[in-house]
Design an enzyme around this catalytic site. Structure first.
Site, PDB file in Angstrom:
ATOM      1  N   LEU A   1      -2.813  -4.321  -1.566  1.00 35.41           N
ATOM      2  CA  LEU A   1      -2.991  -2.900  -1.245  1.00 35.41           C
ATOM      3  C   LEU A   1      -4.221  -2.341  -1.985  1.00 35.41           C
ATOM      4  CD1 LEU A   1      -1.792  -0.304   0.105  1.00 35.41           C
ATOM      5  CD2 LEU A   1      -0.496   0.069  -2.005  1.00 35.41           C
TER       6      LEU A   1
ATOM      7  N   GLY B   1       2.898  -5.786 -41.234  1.00 37.56           N
ATOM      8  CA  GLY B   1       1.737  -6.659 -41.019  1.00 37.56           C
ATOM      9  C   GLY B   1       2.051  -7.840 -40.122  1.00 37.56           C
TER      10      GLY B   1
ATOM     11  N   GLU C   1       1.795  -0.973  -9.757  1.00 40.54           N
ATOM     12  CA  GLU C   1       2.792  -0.435  -8.810  1.00 40.54           C
ATOM     13  C   GLU C   1       2.928   1.082  -8.938  1.00 40.54           C
ATOM     14  OE1 GLU C   1       5.979  -2.745  -7.483  1.00 40.54           O
ATOM     15  OE2 GLU C   1       5.094  -4.612  -8.211  1.00 40.54           O
ATOM     16  N   GLY C   2       1.795   1.720  -9.204  1.00 42.82           N
ATOM     17  CA  GLY C   2       1.741   3.171  -9.357  1.00 42.82           C
ATOM     18  C   GLY C   2       1.750   3.553 -10.819  1.00 42.82           C
TER      19      GLY C   2
ATOM     20  N   GLU D   1       1.349   8.598 -13.741  1.00 44.63           N
ATOM     21  CA  GLU D   1       0.969   9.871 -13.107  1.00 44.63           C
ATOM     22  C   GLU D   1       1.417   9.877 -11.642  1.00 44.63           C
ATOM     23  OE1 GLU D   1      -1.066   7.963 -15.112  1.00 44.63           O
ATOM     24  OE2 GLU D   1      -0.733   9.330 -16.783  1.00 44.63           O
TER      25      GLU D   1
HETATM   26  N1  CAA Z   1       8.924   5.310   2.259  1.00 47.13           N
HETATM   27  C1  CAA Z   1       8.569   5.459   3.555  1.00 47.13           C
HETATM   28  N2  CAA Z   1       7.556   6.279   3.965  1.00 47.13           N
HETATM   29  C2  CAA Z   1       6.883   6.947   3.001  1.00 47.13           C
HETATM   30  C3  CAA Z   1       7.200   6.822   1.625  1.00 47.13           C
HETATM   31  C4  CAA Z   1       8.261   5.965   1.264  1.00 47.13           C
HETATM   32  N3  CAA Z   1       8.622   5.805  -0.010  1.00 47.13           N
HETATM   33  N4  CAA Z   1       6.352   7.594   0.905  1.00 47.13           N
HETATM   34  C5  CAA Z   1       5.544   8.197   1.783  1.00 47.13           C
HETATM   35  N5  CAA Z   1       5.866   7.806   3.048  1.00 47.13           N
HETATM   36  C6  CAA Z   1       5.254   8.252   4.306  1.00 47.13           C
HETATM   37  C7  CAA Z   1       5.297   9.796   4.374  1.00 47.13           C
HETATM   38  O1  CAA Z   1       6.513  10.226   4.941  1.00 47.13           O
HETATM   39  C8  CAA Z   1       4.116  10.105   5.251  1.00 47.13           C
HETATM   40  O2  CAA Z   1       4.485   9.886   6.614  1.00 47.13           O
HETATM   41  P1  CAA Z   1       3.973  10.893   7.792  1.00 47.13           P
HETATM   42  O3  CAA Z   1       2.474  10.713   7.808  1.00 47.13           O
HETATM   43  O4  CAA Z   1       4.661  10.386   9.007  1.00 47.13           O
HETATM   44  O5  CAA Z   1       4.383  12.260   7.348  1.00 47.13           O
HETATM   45  C9  CAA Z   1       3.095   9.002   4.873  1.00 47.13           C
HETATM   46  O6  CAA Z   1       3.861   7.939   4.294  1.00 47.13           O
HETATM   47  C10 CAA Z   1       2.075   9.498   3.873  1.00 47.13           C
HETATM   48  O7  CAA Z   1       2.777   9.993   2.744  1.00 47.13           O
HETATM   49  P2  CAA Z   1       2.099  10.946   1.678  1.00 47.13           P
HETATM   50  O8  CAA Z   1       1.458  12.100   2.384  1.00 47.13           O
HETATM   51  O9  CAA Z   1       3.102  11.240   0.616  1.00 47.13           O
HETATM   52  O10 CAA Z   1       0.936  10.005   1.101  1.00 47.13           O
HETATM   53  P3  CAA Z   1      -0.178  10.264   0.001  1.00 47.13           P
HETATM   54  O11 CAA Z   1      -1.492   9.834   0.520  1.00 47.13           O
HETATM   55  O12 CAA Z   1      -0.053  11.656  -0.549  1.00 47.13           O
HETATM   56  O13 CAA Z   1       0.165   9.170  -1.114  1.00 47.13           O
HETATM   57  C11 CAA Z   1       1.213   8.295  -3.056  1.00 47.13           C
HETATM   58  C12 CAA Z   1       1.330   9.118  -1.769  1.00 47.13           C
HETATM   59  C13 CAA Z   1       2.637   8.304  -3.589  1.00 47.13           C
HETATM   60  C14 CAA Z   1       0.271   8.910  -4.057  1.00 47.13           C
HETATM   61  C15 CAA Z   1       0.764   6.844  -2.701  1.00 47.13           C
HETATM   62  O14 CAA Z   1      -0.592   6.799  -2.326  1.00 47.13           O
HETATM   63  C16 CAA Z   1       0.996   5.879  -3.845  1.00 47.13           C
HETATM   64  O15 CAA Z   1       2.112   5.398  -4.029  1.00 47.13           O
HETATM   65  N6  CAA Z   1      -0.061   5.541  -4.606  1.00 47.13           N
HETATM   66  C17 CAA Z   1       0.046   4.502  -5.628  1.00 47.13           C
HETATM   67  C18 CAA Z   1      -0.266   3.158  -5.050  1.00 47.13           C
HETATM   68  C19 CAA Z   1       0.424   2.044  -5.771  1.00 47.13           C
HETATM   69  O16 CAA Z   1       1.538   2.159  -6.264  1.00 47.13           O
HETATM   70  N7  CAA Z   1      -0.237   0.896  -5.786  1.00 47.13           N
HETATM   71  C20 CAA Z   1       0.357  -0.270  -6.357  1.00 47.13           C
HETATM   72  C21 CAA Z   1      -0.319  -1.494  -5.853  1.00 47.13           C
HETATM   73  S1  CAA Z   1       0.714  -2.917  -5.885  1.00 47.13           S
HETATM   74  C22 CAA Z   1       0.674  -3.516  -7.450  1.00 47.13           C
HETATM   75  O17 CAA Z   1       0.305  -2.856  -8.374  1.00 47.13           O
HETATM   76  C23 CAA Z   1       1.274  -4.887  -7.599  1.00 47.13           C
HETATM   77  C24 CAA Z   1       1.059  -5.545  -8.918  1.00 47.13           C
HETATM   78  O18 CAA Z   1      -0.046  -5.693  -9.423  1.00 47.13           O
HETATM   79  C25 CAA Z   1       2.188  -6.126  -9.607  1.00 47.13           C
END
Ligand code: CAA
Length: 393
Positions: free
Chosen positions: A125, A353, A376-377, A380
Site C-alpha cells: 500500500l 546501565g 499499519e497507521g 496520529e
Molecule cells: N472498512 C471499510 N471501508 C472503509 C474503512 C474500513 N475500515 N475505512 C474507510 N472506508 C471507506 C469509507 O467508507 C469511504 O468509502 P466511500 O468513499 O464509499 O464513502 C472510503 O473508504 C474512504 O474513506 P475515508 O474518506 O475515511 O478515507 P481517507 O482518505 O480520509 O483516509 C485514513 C482514511 C484512515 C487516514 C487512511 O488513509 C489510513 O488508514 N491511512 C493510513 C495507512 C496505513 O495504515 N498504512 C499502513 C500500510 S501497511 C503496513 O504498514 C504494513 C507493515 O509494514 C507491517
C-alpha cells in the site's frame, strides 16, 4: 466478551508460548545482530499452523478464531518481534483479504499454500510519497485491450514492504480510474478509484530493492518494490475493480490487531525480564525490588500490559462475531504501541546501565517497540480513525 479462554484458545497460546521460549527467544539476539531472515523458525511456525491461524483448514489454515490469532501473536512476538511481524503480515495483511475478498479460484491459487506457510505473502500500500494519506498513491494500472480480452498494465513502486524481499505474492493497491488533471500526490477524494491486484514474484517487470536498513525488527526484512509495465489480467484483481481502497482499509482493521499484539508481546518480554532482574539485583543492601520506586514502575507496567491485552481481546472478539471493529482495532493498536514504548523504556530504567548495554535484550525490545507506533497507521492516524468514529452520528 468472554474472558474465559476456550480449550482450543488455551492450546494454541500454550503451544506458541512453549515454541517461542524453546526455539524463538534463544535465537532473537542473533537474528537481530545479523539481520538474518528466520527461515527455520518460519518453517516450524508453518508446521504449528501459525502462518494462517484464522483461515479455514480447507484453505490450508488452522481454522481458528481471531482470539486464537491474537494469543499466538503475543507469544511469538514476546520471543522475537521480527518473527511476530512476519507472521502478522502473512496472516492479517495477506491471507485475510484473499480469504475475505477472493474468488474460489483465487483462494485455491493464492490462499491455500500461503495459509499453510509453504509460500509467503505481503501487502503493498505504502509509497515513497504516500503513507498516512493512502488514497494519494501514484501507482497506476491501466486497462488496455489484450489478445484474449482486456488486460491491466501496472506501473509504480511501493516501499517499506514487510516480507517484500522474500514474498511469493504481493497485494498491490493501484489507482485504476483517475479524473482529468490527476497527478500523483493529488488528493481527489472519492473521484479516484483504486483496485487491489495479486502480483506474483517472477512476473515480468516486478523488481525489488535490497532490504531496508532499520532501527529495529532487523530480521523482518522490508524493501521497495518496483512495477514496470507489469501485465495482469482480471484473474489478478482482488475484490473487484474500483474497490481497492475499501479492501485496504478493511484489511488494516484486522492488521492493527496483529500489530497491537506484537507491541504487547514486546512489552511483556521486557516486563518479565525487569521483574526477574529487580529480584536479583541489589542496591543499598537489598534487592532493588524492595524499593518503592521500582515497585511503582513495575505496577504501572503490569497495569498497562493488562489494559492493552483487554483492548486487543475486545477487538478480536468483535472480529470473531463478524462485527465492524475499525475503531476498536485502532484503539487497541494506539494504546498497545504507545504502551510498549513506555514499558520498554521503564524496563531499561530498572536495568540501569545493563539496560543500555547491547549485551542484554532490553535495548532491542526498546528499538523493536518503536515501529509499532508507526506501521499499519501511525498513532496520529489511529487517533483520526477513533475521533471520526466518536464524532459519527
Ligand atoms: N472498512 C471499510 N471501508 C472503509 C474503512 C474500513 N475500515 N475505512 C474507510 N472506508 C471507506 C469509507 O467508507 C469511504 O468509502 P466511500 O468513499 O464509499 O464513502 C472510503 O473508504 C474512504 O474513506 P475515508 O474518506 O475515511 O478515507 P481517507 O482518505 O480520509 O483516509 C485514513 C482514511 C484512515 C487516514 C487512511 O488513509 C489510513 O488508514 N491511512 C493510513 C495507512 C496505513 O495504515 N498504512 C499502513 C500500510 S501497511 C503496513 O504498514 C504494513 C507493515 O509494514 C507491517
Amino acid at each position: 466478551m468472554d474472558l474465559e479462554l476456550t480449550e482450543e484458545q488455551r492450546m494454541i497460546r500454550d503451544t506458541a508460548r512453549e515454541f517461542a521460549k524453546a526455539e524463538v527467544e534463544p535465537k532473537a539476539k542473533e537474528l537481530d545482530e545479523k539481520g538474518r531472515w528466520p527461515t527455520e523458525i518460519l518453517a516450524k511456525m508453518a508446521e504449528l499452523g501459525l502462518m494462517g491461524v484464522g483461515i479455514p483448514t480447507e484453505y490450508g489454515g488452522a481454522g481458528m478464531d481471531a482470539m486464537s490469532y491474537a494469543l499466538a501473536m503475543e507469544e511469538i512476538s514476546a520471543g522475537c518481534a521480527s518473527c511476530g511481524v512476519i507472521m502478522s503480515v502473512n496472516n492479517s495483511l495477506y491471507c485475510d483479504p484473499v480469504y475475505k475478498f477472493g474468488t474460489d479460484a483465487q483462494k485455491e491459487r493464492w490462499l491455500t499454500p500461503y495459509a499453510a506457510g509453504k509460500k509467503l505473502g505481503c501487502f503493498g500500500l505504502t509509497e515513497p510519497m504516500s503513507g498516512s494519506d493512502a488514497q494519494t498513491m501514484g501507482t497506476f494500472a491501466e486497462r488496455v485491450p489484450g489478445g484474449n480480452g482486456d488486460k491491466w498494465i501496472l506501473n509504480g513502486s511501493k516501499n517499506w514492504i514487510t516480507n517484500g524481499p522474500h514474498a511469493d505474492t504481493v497485494i498491490v493497491f493501484a489507482i485504476t480510474d483517475k479524473p482529468e488533471g490527476w497527478s500523483p500526490g493529488a488528493l481527489n477524494k472519492g473521484k479516484v478509484k483504486h483496485t487491489a491486484f495479486l502480483v506474483d514474484a517472477g512476473t515480468k517487470g516486478w523488481t525489488r530493492e535490497k532490504p531496508d536498513e532499520k532501527m529495529g525488527i532487523h530480521a523482518a526484512h522490508s524493501c521497495t518494490l518496483f512495477f514496470e509495465n507489469v501485465e495482469l489480467s482480471d484473474e489478478n484483481c482482488l475484490g473487484g475493480a474500483g474497490n481497492g481502497f475499501k479492501v485496504a482499509m478493511a484489511t488494516l482493521d484486522g492488521g492493527r490487531i496483529g500489530i497491537a499484539c506484537q507491541a504487547l508481546g514486546i512489552a511483556r518480554a521486557a516486563y518479565e525480564k525487569a521483574i526477574d532482574y529487580a529480584k536479583e539485583r541489589k542496591s543499598f543492601g537489598v534487592p532493588i525490588a524492595s524499593h518503592q520506586a521500582i515497585q511503582f514502575m513495575l505496577a504501572d507496567m503490569a497495569t498497562e500490559l493488562d489494559a492493552a491485552r483487554l483492548l486487543i481481546w475486545r477487538a478480536a472478539s468483535l472480529k470473531d462475531k463478524g462485527q465492524r471493529h475499525t475503531s476498536e482495532s485502532a484503539i487497541a493498536k494506539l494504546f498497545a504501541s504507545e504502551m510498549a514504548t513506555r514499558v520498554t523504556h521503564k524496563a531499561i530504567q530498572i536495568f540501569g546501565g545493563y539496560g543500555y548495554s547491547k549485551e542484554y535484550s532490553l535495548e532491542r525490545h526498546y528499538r523493536d517497540a518503536r515501529i509499532t507506533e508507526i506501521y499499519e497507521g501511525t498513532s496520529e492516524i489511529q487517533r483520526i480513525v477513533i475521533a471520526a468514529n466518536a464524532l459519527k452520528g
